[in-house]
Scaffold this motif. Structure first.
Motif, PDB file in Angstrom:
ATOM      1  N   ILE A 155      21.864  48.510  41.286  1.00  0.00           N
ATOM      2  CA  ILE A 155      22.217  48.663  39.869  1.00  0.00           C
ATOM      3  C   ILE A 155      20.971  48.682  38.999  1.00  0.00           C
ATOM      4  N   THR A 215      26.027  51.683  30.169  1.00  0.00           N
ATOM      5  CA  THR A 215      27.315  51.003  30.094  1.00  0.00           C
ATOM      6  C   THR A 215      27.933  50.817  31.467  1.00  0.00           C
ATOM      7  N   GLY A 216      27.106  50.900  32.505  1.00  0.00           N
ATOM      8  CA  GLY A 216      27.617  50.735  33.867  1.00  0.00           C
ATOM      9  C   GLY A 216      28.005  49.293  34.154  1.00  0.00           C
ATOM     10  N   ARG A 217      28.493  49.063  35.365  1.00  0.00           N
ATOM     11  CA  ARG A 217      28.941  47.751  35.799  1.00  0.00           C
ATOM     12  C   ARG A 217      27.737  46.796  35.859  1.00  0.00           C
ATOM     13  N   SER A 223      25.489  43.750  37.352  1.00  0.00           N
ATOM     14  CA  SER A 223      25.363  43.158  38.687  1.00  0.00           C
ATOM     15  C   SER A 223      25.556  41.648  38.586  1.00  0.00           C
ATOM     16  N   GLN A 248      25.152  38.972  35.429  1.00  0.00           N
ATOM     17  CA  GLN A 248      26.191  38.027  34.988  1.00  0.00           C
ATOM     18  C   GLN A 248      25.609  36.634  34.799  1.00  0.00           C
ATOM     19  N   PRO A 260      31.791  38.531  29.375  1.00  0.00           N
ATOM     20  CA  PRO A 260      31.093  38.703  30.649  1.00  0.00           C
ATOM     21  C   PRO A 260      30.322  37.452  31.039  1.00  0.00           C
ATOM     22  N   GLU A 311      37.401  37.927  38.221  1.00  0.00           N
ATOM     23  CA  GLU A 311      37.592  39.311  38.658  1.00  0.00           C
ATOM     24  C   GLU A 311      37.639  39.407  40.183  1.00  0.00           C
ATOM     25  N   ASN A 357      40.611  40.725  42.316  1.00  0.00           N
ATOM     26  CA  ASN A 357      40.259  41.881  43.123  1.00  0.00           C
ATOM     27  C   ASN A 357      40.889  41.799  44.517  1.00  0.00           C
TER      28      ASN A 357
END
Lengths: 279, 368
Positions: free
Chosen positions: B123, B152-154, B156, B160, B314, B322, B326
């Motif tokens: 990432i 604006t990607g996920r 890592s 976080q 976040p 999540e 998941n």
């Protein structure tokens, strides 16, 4: 006009039923330049008396006059050496003294304050320890810091509340001499509170016993007519010393006997027997 | 959620022992090699860690077997012997599609940790490439007075962690700037202390969740017209409000219980009111204030996870949530990785506070 005067001073802690009268009817006059010692048993209200004079406490009734003016608050004119040193543990020796010098001489420059701190720390022979914290010092050294702090403010009167009580005999002797030296040099007025009769005779012009509390009051005064400077070893053979010492101790012992006599009071027990008692 | 917090605590203790052992390894440099000290300070903590991992491994294996047996049994009753045999073979082969879902073993957790680190590398490389690609365009947009294009990607796992640290730090600062001044003021005055005491006693035990809802009600209305990051604002304010009570109470107590001797000194020296506060009262109550701040920081870190989880902001808390939602094959082991990371960071934060406390305070004896 007397330098310091206590007129019919009473001090009571608490109110109503739980009130305890600590001091009653205290009358005391100290002239300028005098060295007065007050001798008393522990717990007789000595510290309360000191706090009344230095302004930390107010009398319940009566008057405390300093140079003719009633004492309403603490003042830089009266320096106090506390019984438990009361040094601020987060400050070094020099900083503890400097704090007092700064408030006593608010308009002076930094150099003056620094010099005065160094001078008074030197006076009590603590220059090597000037950057140490109180925790790192021995009891005697701490007490010397407290002495330096009180004197560096240049007070007109020195009030000492059992300043040497917690020290060993040797340190005690040295500090007694140092205090006497300072007192005689500037001819200040001094009030010493102590429980040691010998210390009182060695240092003071007058000794006044404090009768034990509650309702403590001052006893008759004893004048010490021994010329200064006094020598500790010669003092033991001095007839005046012996006479005065015996008189004071006799008086204090008399109080002790009186106290015992009070406690011998007989209490009458109720004439009761257990209910199921069969004789 | 609550269970994960308590487990987290014991984990932290174990790790504290390990870190101490590592430190003392460097300290043992005396000319004489002391076997006893070495045994006590290095071997014993290491042995306890190995024992812990061993027990965990055995426990995970037992749970795995229970789950596997249940799966095979179910296949047998539902579809017959052939299906059961196929299921047993599938589980033995380690195929992802039929693995029992239970407590992951230490090896699986370690593997997930490595996966997360690798994922982070991917990432960040992606991010860097994006930055380079948009550099020229963004310059042009800024000169035209438009907002630059951002990645604006996920995020890592490591991102976080930093988000969580940012939130907890903001919350801690908020708690500091509210609790210390108020603590000093109510510590100085008996009247104010009596006036505020009920408020402190009532609000101190309120759960983080309720604080979050309260803050949500207020912030939602106040940020109606702006497009600021309200999730972050809500979570850091809630963290601050939950955590500030320890500091408030300790500061008030420290200020109101200054040694009478020091107060007498201040009186005899005739210090002014401000000087009295700054030169006598505050220094003497510093140890208690710092104890409060340490509790505040650890509470802040602990409630942060729960608050992020609820506020959808976040961070590590939402990462855990999540992953739980998941339900992927390695989700469970990722949750355990997060648990360890949370514990270690909490422990490090406390050590940092302790170091600062020892630096500024005259009371050098403060320990964990």
């Amino acid at each position: 006009m007397a330098y310091l005067e206590l007129k019919n001073v009473n001090k009571t802690y608490g109110e109503g039923k739980s009130a305890t009268e600590v001091l009653t009817d205290i009358n005391l006059t100290i002239e300028e330049g005098e060295f007065v010692a007050i001798v008393g048993f522990t717990g007789s209200g000595k510290t309360t008396l000191v706090n009344l004079i230095n302004g930390l406490l107010k009398p319940t009734s009566g008057e405390v006059l300093f140079k003719g003016e009633p004492v309403v608050d603490t003042s830089h004119e009266r320096g106090v050496i506390f019984q438990n040193y009361s040094l601020l543990p987060w400050l070094s020796v020099g900083q503890n003294v400097a704090m007092a010098v700064k408030v006593a001489f608010p308009n002076e420059k930094k150099a003056f304050i620094k010099e005065r701190v160094a001078q008074y720390v030197e006076m009590v022979n603590l220059s090597p320890a000037i950057n140490k914290r109180p925790k790192e010092l021995s009891g005697g050294m701490r007490q010397r810091v407290a002495v330096a702090r009180a004197l560096a403010m240049n007070p007109e009167m020195i009030i000492m509340d059992e300043p040497l009580g917690a020290l060993d005999a040797l340190t005690r002797g040295n500090l007694q001499d140092e205090i006497l030296k300072i007192w005689s040099k500037d001819k200040r007025t001094a009030l010493l509170i102590t429980n040691d009769v010998d210390e009182g005779i060695y240092m003071a012009d007058r000794i006044i016993p404090l009768r034990p509390g509650p309702r403590a009051t001052l006893g008759p005064e004893f004048k010490i007519d021994i010329e200064r400077p006094r020598d500790k070893t010669e003092l033991n053979d001095n007839p005046v010393y012996k006479k005065t010492r015996n008189a004071i101790i006799e008086y204090l012992m008399g109080i002790g006997e009186e106290r015992k006599a009070i406690s011998k009071k007989l209490y009458e027990l109720p004439d009761l027997a257990p209910k199921s008692f069969v004789a | 959620m609550k269970q994960s917090v308590t487990v987290n605590k014991t984990q932290e203790l174990k790790l504290a022992g390990a870190a101490k052992a590592a430190l003392s390894k460097f300290k043992v440099k005396s000319p004489k090699f002391d076997l006893k000290t070495f045994l006590r300070k290095v071997i014993v903590p290491l042995a306890s860690i190995l024992l812990f991992i061993g027990l965990w491994h055995i426990g995970a294996k037992a749970l795995f077997n229970i789950e596997a047996d249940y799966k095979i049994q179910k296949a047998l009753t539902d579809q017959g012997q052939a299906a059961a045999n196929a299921m047993a073979a599938c589980i033995a082969s380690g195929d992802i599609s039929c693995q029992p879902n239970t407590l992951p073993s230490p090896a699986q957790v370690w593997e997930s940790f490595n996966t997360l680190i690798a994922d982070h590398k991917v990432i960040s490389a992606d991010k860097l490439a994006f930055k380079e690609k948009t550099a020229a365009l963004n310059e042009k947009r800024i000169s035209e007075g438009k907002d630059p294009i951002t990645y604006t990607g996920r995020p890592s796992f490591v991102d976080q962690i930093f988000t969580s640290l940012k939130t907890v730090f903001a919350g801690f600062l908020l708690a500091f700037f509210i609790a210390v001044p108020i603590g000093i003021i109510i510590g100085l005055s008996d009247t104010l202390r009596n006036a505020f005491n009920w408020l402190i006693q009532v609000f101190k035990p309120v759960s983080p969740v309720v604080w979050l809802l309260l803050v949500f009600m207020i912030v939602k209305t106040m940020t109606k017209d702006s497009n600021s990051d309200s999730a972050f604002i809500i979570s850091f304010i809630s963290v601050g409000l939950c955590a500030m009570w320890a500091t408030l109470v300790n500061t008030a107590m420290g200020v109101s219980s200054v040694d009478k001797d020091y107060i007498n000194v201040a009186k005899v020296l005739k210090l002014g009111p401000l000087q009295k506060v700054f030169k006598v009262i505050l220094p003497s109550s510093l140890p208690l204030i710092f104890t409060g701040l340490r509790i505040t920081l650890s509470v802040a870190w602990m409630v942060l996870i729960a608050i992020e989880l609820l506020a959808q902001s976040p961070g590590l808390g939402s990462f855990v949530w999540e992953e739980f939602q998941n339900g992927a094959n390695d989700s469970n082991s990722k949750i355990i990785v997060a648990m360890f990371i949370i514990g270690i960071i909490g422990f490090l934060l406390d050590r940092i506070m302790l170091t600062i406390q020892n630096m500024v305070s005259f009371n050098k004896n403060a320990t964990a």
